[in-house]
Enzyme design. Structure first.
Site, short mmCIF file in Angstrom:
data_model
loop_
_atom_site.label_atom_id
_atom_site.label_comp_id
_atom_site.label_asym_id
_atom_site.label_seq_id
_atom_site.Cartn_x
_atom_site.Cartn_y
_atom_site.Cartn_z
N ARG A 43 -17.15 -18.49 36.62
CA ARG A 43 -16.32 -17.97 35.53
C ARG A 43 -14.89 -18.49 35.65
O ARG A 43 -14.25 -18.82 34.65
CB ARG A 43 -16.34 -16.44 35.54
CG ARG A 43 -17.64 -15.86 35.01
CD ARG A 43 -17.69 -14.35 35.20
NE ARG A 43 -18.13 -13.98 36.53
CZ ARG A 43 -17.70 -12.92 37.19
NH1 ARG A 43 -16.78 -12.12 36.67
NH2 ARG A 43 -18.18 -12.64 38.39
N HIS B 99 -21.05 -6.24 42.50
CA HIS B 99 -20.67 -7.56 41.96
C HIS B 99 -21.40 -7.71 40.63
O HIS B 99 -22.60 -7.46 40.54
CB HIS B 99 -21.08 -8.67 42.92
CG HIS B 99 -20.44 -9.99 42.62
ND1 HIS B 99 -20.77 -10.72 41.51
CD2 HIS B 99 -19.49 -10.70 43.28
CE1 HIS B 99 -20.04 -11.84 41.49
NE2 HIS B 99 -19.26 -11.84 42.56
N ARG C 76 -12.35 -4.76 45.66
CA ARG C 76 -11.93 -6.01 46.30
C ARG C 76 -11.88 -7.14 45.28
O ARG C 76 -12.80 -7.32 44.48
CB ARG C 76 -12.90 -6.39 47.42
CG ARG C 76 -12.54 -7.70 48.10
CD ARG C 76 -13.48 -8.00 49.25
NE ARG C 76 -14.84 -8.25 48.82
CZ ARG C 76 -15.28 -9.41 48.32
NH1 ARG C 76 -14.44 -10.42 48.16
NH2 ARG C 76 -16.54 -9.56 47.98
N HIS D 259 -22.37 -5.08 46.62
CA HIS D 259 -21.89 -6.32 47.20
C HIS D 259 -20.97 -6.11 48.40
O HIS D 259 -21.08 -6.81 49.40
CB HIS D 259 -21.15 -7.12 46.13
CG HIS D 259 -20.67 -8.46 46.58
ND1 HIS D 259 -21.51 -9.39 47.17
CD2 HIS D 259 -19.44 -9.05 46.54
CE1 HIS D 259 -20.82 -10.48 47.46
NE2 HIS D 259 -19.56 -10.30 47.11
N HIS D 260 -20.07 -5.14 48.33
CA HIS D 260 -19.06 -4.98 49.39
C HIS D 260 -18.71 -3.51 49.55
O HIS D 260 -18.53 -2.80 48.56
CB HIS D 260 -17.80 -5.76 49.01
CG HIS D 260 -16.84 -5.96 50.13
ND1 HIS D 260 -16.79 -7.11 50.89
CD2 HIS D 260 -15.88 -5.16 50.65
CE1 HIS D 260 -15.84 -7.01 51.80
NE2 HIS D 260 -15.27 -5.83 51.67
N ARG E 271 -13.77 -6.89 39.46
CA ARG E 271 -15.21 -6.72 39.56
C ARG E 271 -15.68 -5.34 39.10
O ARG E 271 -16.78 -5.23 38.54
CB ARG E 271 -15.67 -6.98 41.01
CG ARG E 271 -15.59 -8.44 41.37
CD ARG E 271 -15.93 -8.69 42.83
NE ARG E 271 -15.92 -10.13 43.10
CZ ARG E 271 -16.11 -10.64 44.30
NH1 ARG E 271 -16.29 -9.85 45.35
NH2 ARG E 271 -16.10 -11.96 44.47
N GLU F 9 -18.20 -15.97 41.40
CA GLU F 9 -17.16 -15.71 40.41
C GLU F 9 -16.43 -16.99 40.03
O GLU F 9 -15.83 -17.10 38.96
CB GLU F 9 -16.18 -14.70 41.00
CG GLU F 9 -15.37 -13.92 40.01
CD GLU F 9 -14.70 -12.76 40.70
OE1 GLU F 9 -13.46 -12.64 40.58
OE2 GLU F 9 -15.40 -11.97 41.35
#
Length: 579
Positions: free
Chosen positions: A388, A372, A551, A511-512, A409, A385
């Site tokens: 933004r 991220h 993602r 992050h993921h 991302r 996010e």
């Protein structure tokens, strides 16, 4: 709350030494507590918070934290504030949580109450579970697990949820953006034009077409109904605000009114809904294996502080999350991400993948690990996010804009890492701040640098004021015209002309994990032969295929709730509780 800022800062320094001691002269009559020093424990975001409370003349006179693993910037000041209030009111734990630090606040309040209970001779009993049977076992009490448990219990199944941490929610607790959904009743009410076709295309394009199309189609086609289900009387969630996040063509990120963080709102709703429907949720109970019988899942083996036991089940739903906090697994699949920081809670360690080996479960895209772009350096605190999406821009240390802030991302993370400092700033003004409640948590945590004018904030950031002014001029011109010639940003909802201005330094962090076990459209775990494993289902970040290799923001909450519900529905049907 009444703690002074100077008090909080001094307290944070003490907490940084891992020991915090407070003393207080009580204002009122004694509370009937037994004298002595007593320990209490509560479950925080990253582990237990343990306190010692000293009682003298029947009143709480001192409290100290002897163990905790919370974040310095947000957790420590919140702890200081709560302990001060606790002692000023002689041990009253009827205390408001600190905004932006809900999990830490609740954990500390629970620990203080446990210490008071101990002073009355009430010691928390550690429940010893014995071998048992149930219809459905759900492994993991995050968003996917709680959704599955709620749906299964609402439809008459006997459900046991097992969570190895001391609190429910997992990474979902920290989710800030929202839930992506298309053609929803909420969008229609707000006159937002969107389509399932565009949602599908955005998700496939965002994942560079490595997604499993059938899973993406299932996600999209069930997205409107999951919004209605979550907002039903059974759950009671608020998804009335709709914004936009990176990679989305249209506004489809559903969240609570005012842009409140989705996770801290949704987890308590799902937890209460699951409990009210009859599901049994066992915290601090770690699954150590999934049992096999005739090639299918037959139950689980569990361990807690009192020992081990087994639960036989007709169906097992794995909702354990990914492996973003397991450095060895990160290095195994992506050596280039060695020693990267992570936003994940410490329990996100990929335990399920070892259990799945006996079923010859198929894994896919394990090397696809997302960073991220906007995480506070050294803190693991994610700046959503949605900031933004609501109008903020990204600025380099030189004061220059360098990327389309609403790009995917992977693209925005790469742009930050290409800068000399490998860090940047999220930059916005008061208009953006007022548009999103989540920002207030960052402000209370002291993460924002502010300035009434461009010159003032540039000086605080040690940034070239002329360069920053020029960047803002160009962006504001693009915002007015609706055409961003520099970086191609399509959605620019607010200008950044008037102060005060705010900035927070950010860097990419793990992050993921997009990879995981392969499932079909019914949420069944698939083996290497392309067959569904009997009695075994999975949902959420433990699975692979929905997101491809990248993602989109807002798709995780959609994923965990949609496939959590689908897994439960499939299990109900397969065990004969639903036609």
């Amino acid at each position: 709350m009444f703690a002074k800022k100077t008090f909080i800062k001094k307290t944070a320094l003490l907490l940084g030494a891992a020991l915090l001691i407070f003393s207080s002269c009580a204002k009122k009559a004694g509370t009937g507590l037994s004298d002595g020093t007593f320990r209490g424990r509560g479950a925080g975001r990253n582990g237990p918070i343990v306190v010692e409370v000293t009682v003298k003349d029947g009143k709480a006179t001192e409290a100290r934290i002897v163990e905790e693993q919370e974040t310095e910037d947000i957790g420590f000041p919140a702890e200081a504030e709560i302990i001060e209030e606790f002692l000023n009111y002689e041990g009253n734990t009827d205390i408001d949580v600190v905004s932006g630090a809900t999990l830490t606040s609740n954990a500390l309040i629970s620990a203080l109450q446990a210490a008071l209970d101990a002073s009355h001779g009430v010691v928390e009993a550690k429940e010893k579970f014995t071998d048992t049977e149930t219809d459905i076992v759900v492994i993991g009490a995050g968003g996917a697990g709680l959704t599955a448990a709620t749906e299964a219990a609402l439809n008459g199944a006997k459900v046991i949820v097992l969570e190895k941490a001391g609190i429910a929610g997992g990474n979902t607790n920290s989710s800030t953006g929202g839930l992506n959904a298309s053609e929803t009743s909420v969008q229609k009410k707000l006159r937002i034009e969107d389509s399932n076709k565009q949602f599908f295309e955005d998700t496939m394009r965002g994942g560079h077409y490595k997604n499993a199309p059938a899973l993406v189609r299932t996600l999209v086609e069930n997205s409107a109904s999951i919004v209605d289900w979550l907002q039903s009387d059974d759950i009671g969630a608020d998804l009335s605000d709709v914004g936009i996040m990176g990679g989305s063509t249209n506004k489809r990120t559903h969240r609570p009114a005012g842009g409140q963080a989705i996770g801290s709102h949704l987890v308590p709703k799902l937890y209460d809904a699951a409990k009210n429907a009859g599901a049994e949720i066992r915290l601090n109970n770690a699954v150590i294996d999934v049992m096999e019988k005739n090639g299918g899942a037959a139950g689980v083996k569990v361990r807690n502080e009192t020992g081990s036991y087994t639960i036989k089940a007709k169906a097992v739903i794995i909702a354990t999350g990914g492996f973003g906090a397991n450095q060895k697994m990160i290095e195994k699949y992506r050596s280039d991400l060695k020693d990267f920081p992570t936003t994940n809670v410490k329990t996100t360690t990929g335990d399920a993948f070892a259990w799945l080996e006996k079923f010859d479960a198929k894994l896919r895209l394990m090397e696809e690990i997302q960073t991220h772009p906007s995480v506070v350096p050294g803190k693991g605190i994610l700046i959503t996010e949605a900031v933004r999406g609501n109008g903020a821009i990204m600025i380099s240390h030189e004061g220059k804009r360098f990327v389309n802030e609403l790009d995917t991302r992977d693209a925005t993370s790469a742009a930050v890492l290409a800068l000399p400092e490998k860090r940047a700033y999220i930059f916005f003004n008061q208009d953006v701040r007022k548009s999103l409640k989540a920002i207030e948590g960052y402000a209370k945590a002291g993460l924002l640098t502010s300035g009434k004018t461009v010159d003032e904030i540039a000086k605080k950031l040690d940034m070239d004021s002329a360069a920053l002014s020029d960047s803002l001029r160009k962006y504001n011109e693009a915002q007015k015209s609706g055409i961003d010639k520099e970086f191609g940003r399509a959605d620019m909802p607010r200008s950044l002309e008037e102060g005060p201005f705010y900035a927070v330094e950010i860097e990419p962090a793990i992050h993921h994990t997009m990879g995981g076990v392969e499932i079909n459209e019914r949420g069944q775990v698939m083996n290497e032969k392309g067959e569904a494993v009997p009695g075994l289902y999975a949902a959420g970040e433990v699975t692979g295929g929905v997101h491809g290799d990248n993602r989109l923001g807002g798709n995780a909450v959609a994923d965990i709730t949609i496939f959590g519900k689908i897994a439960a529905d499939s299990a109900l049907k397969d065990i004969g509780l639903r036609p």
